[in-house]
Design a protein around this motif. Structure first.
Motif, PDB file in Angstrom:
ATOM      1  N   GLY A 172       0.818  -1.210   0.000  1.00 12.45           N
ATOM      2  CA  GLY A 172       0.000   0.000   0.000  1.00 12.45           C
ATOM      3  C   GLY A 172       0.847   1.253   0.000  1.00 12.45           C
ATOM      4  N   GLN A 222     -11.797   4.093   0.200  1.00 12.91           N
ATOM      5  CA  GLN A 222     -11.248   2.753  -0.018  1.00 12.91           C
ATOM      6  C   GLN A 222      -9.802   2.827  -0.517  1.00 12.91           C
ATOM      7  OE1 GLN A 222     -14.484   1.521  -2.621  1.00 12.91           O
ATOM      8  NE2 GLN A 222     -15.096  -0.066  -1.137  1.00 12.91           N
ATOM      9  N   LEU A 280      -6.752  -6.908  -7.477  1.00 14.48           N
ATOM     10  CA  LEU A 280      -6.626  -5.481  -7.188  1.00 14.48           C
ATOM     11  C   LEU A 280      -5.207  -4.991  -7.498  1.00 14.48           C
ATOM     12  CD1 LEU A 280      -8.254  -3.109  -6.134  1.00 14.48           C
ATOM     13  CD2 LEU A 280      -7.646  -3.800  -3.822  1.00 14.48           C
ATOM     14  N   LEU A 281      -4.221  -5.782  -7.131  1.00 14.88           N
ATOM     15  CA  LEU A 281      -2.834  -5.422  -7.411  1.00 14.88           C
ATOM     16  C   LEU A 281      -2.574  -5.378  -8.920  1.00 14.88           C
ATOM     17  CD1 LEU A 281      -0.177  -4.655  -6.083  1.00 14.88           C
ATOM     18  CD2 LEU A 281       0.408  -7.092  -6.044  1.00 14.88           C
ATOM     19  N   ALA A 328      -2.721  -0.596   3.635  1.00 13.43           N
ATOM     20  CA  ALA A 328      -2.704  -2.055   3.671  1.00 13.43           C
ATOM     21  C   ALA A 328      -1.318  -2.618   3.337  1.00 13.43           C
ATOM     22  CB  ALA A 328      -3.732  -2.618   2.689  1.00 13.43           C
ATOM     23  N   SER A 336      -0.807  -5.635   2.364  1.00 11.75           N
ATOM     24  CA  SER A 336      -0.989  -6.550   1.237  1.00 11.75           C
ATOM     25  C   SER A 336      -2.347  -6.290   0.598  1.00 11.75           C
ATOM     26  CB  SER A 336      -0.889  -8.005   1.702  1.00 11.75           C
ATOM     27  OG  SER A 336      -1.935  -8.298   2.599  1.00 11.75           O
ATOM     28  N   LEU A 337      -2.463  -6.696  -0.671  1.00 17.85           N
ATOM     29  CA  LEU A 337      -3.716  -6.521  -1.417  1.00 17.85           C
ATOM     30  C   LEU A 337      -4.035  -7.795  -2.189  1.00 17.85           C
ATOM     31  CD1 LEU A 337      -3.220  -2.956  -2.972  1.00 17.85           C
ATOM     32  CD2 LEU A 337      -4.664  -3.555  -1.034  1.00 17.85           C
ATOM     33  N   ASP A 338      -5.304  -7.938  -2.527  1.00 20.48           N
ATOM     34  CA  ASP A 338      -5.756  -9.033  -3.368  1.00 20.48           C
ATOM     35  C   ASP A 338      -5.047  -8.954  -4.721  1.00 20.48           C
ATOM     36  OD1 ASP A 338      -7.888 -11.136  -4.041  1.00 20.48           O
ATOM     37  OD2 ASP A 338      -8.204  -9.613  -5.597  1.00 20.48           O
ATOM     38  N   TRP A 360      -3.883  -2.042 -10.141  1.00 22.39           N
ATOM     39  CA  TRP A 360      -2.935  -0.979  -9.804  1.00 22.39           C
ATOM     40  C   TRP A 360      -1.734  -1.015 -10.749  1.00 22.39           C
ATOM     41  CZ3 TRP A 360      -3.765   3.225  -7.167  1.00 22.39           C
ATOM     42  CH2 TRP A 360      -4.679   3.256  -6.123  1.00 22.39           C
ATOM     43  N   MET A 396      -6.411   1.274   1.108  1.00 27.94           N
ATOM     44  CA  MET A 396      -5.455   0.454   0.359  1.00 27.94           C
ATOM     45  C   MET A 396      -4.029   0.942   0.593  1.00 27.94           C
ATOM     46  SD  MET A 396      -7.234  -0.231  -3.307  1.00 27.94           S
ATOM     47  CE  MET A 396      -9.013  -0.154  -3.378  1.00 27.94           C
TER      48      MET A 396
END
Length: 144
Positions: free
Chosen positions: A9, A36, A50-51, A43, A45-47, A54, A40
């Motif tokens: 994040g 949101q 989603l990554l 965070a 880590s991300l799903d 990005w 992020m």
């Protein structure tokens, strides 16, 4: 760059600032609200989906950060502990020992600054002695 502890994040937030992309465009592309997005950024880590979004939006491969982590910190013998005899996996097979320029620069910086000795690097990162000395030799030719 510290490849051992990745806070994705924080890195995304830095890339957004560098890219100067407006938050309304981010919200539209990522399909989320500004709150949101702020979450992020906090965070660690991300799903993966989603990554991936990005990575596309910012035109930067955030997954490579994790690949670099695996190259540096994953034990190389792990795959040999549970060998699968004569079985073909549906998953693609990647070579682990492909060192990127960033990894080589990171290792050489450790050597030149004296942060780690050559034997420590070979032991901790499982880099073969000949490979390490080849990198050092090339670096001295380029700098000399």
């Amino acid at each position: 760059m510290n490849f051992k502890n990745i806070h994705i994040g924080n890195l995304i937030e830095k890339k957004v600032a560098e890219s100067e992309i407006k938050s309304c465009r981010i919200c539209q592309f990522i399909h989320c609200t500004e709150d949101q997005i702020s979450e992020m950024y906090k965070a660690p880590s991300l799903d993966t989906d989603l990554l991936l979004r990005w990575s596309k939006l910012l035109e930067y491969d955030f997954f490579r950060l994790y690949t670099q982590h695996l190259i540096l910190y994953a034990p190389p013998g792990a795959a040999r502990r549970n060998p699968v005899k004569n079985a073909s996996s549906p998953l693609p097979v990647f070579r682990k020992n492909i060192y990127t320029k960033e990894i080589i620069d990171f290792i050489l910086e450790l050597v030149t600054t004296g942060t780690k000795t050559k034997p420590e690097i070979m032991e901790q990162y499982k880099i073969p002695k000949t490979t390490l000395y080849k990198w050092i030799s090339k670096q001295s030719k380029n700098n000399g």
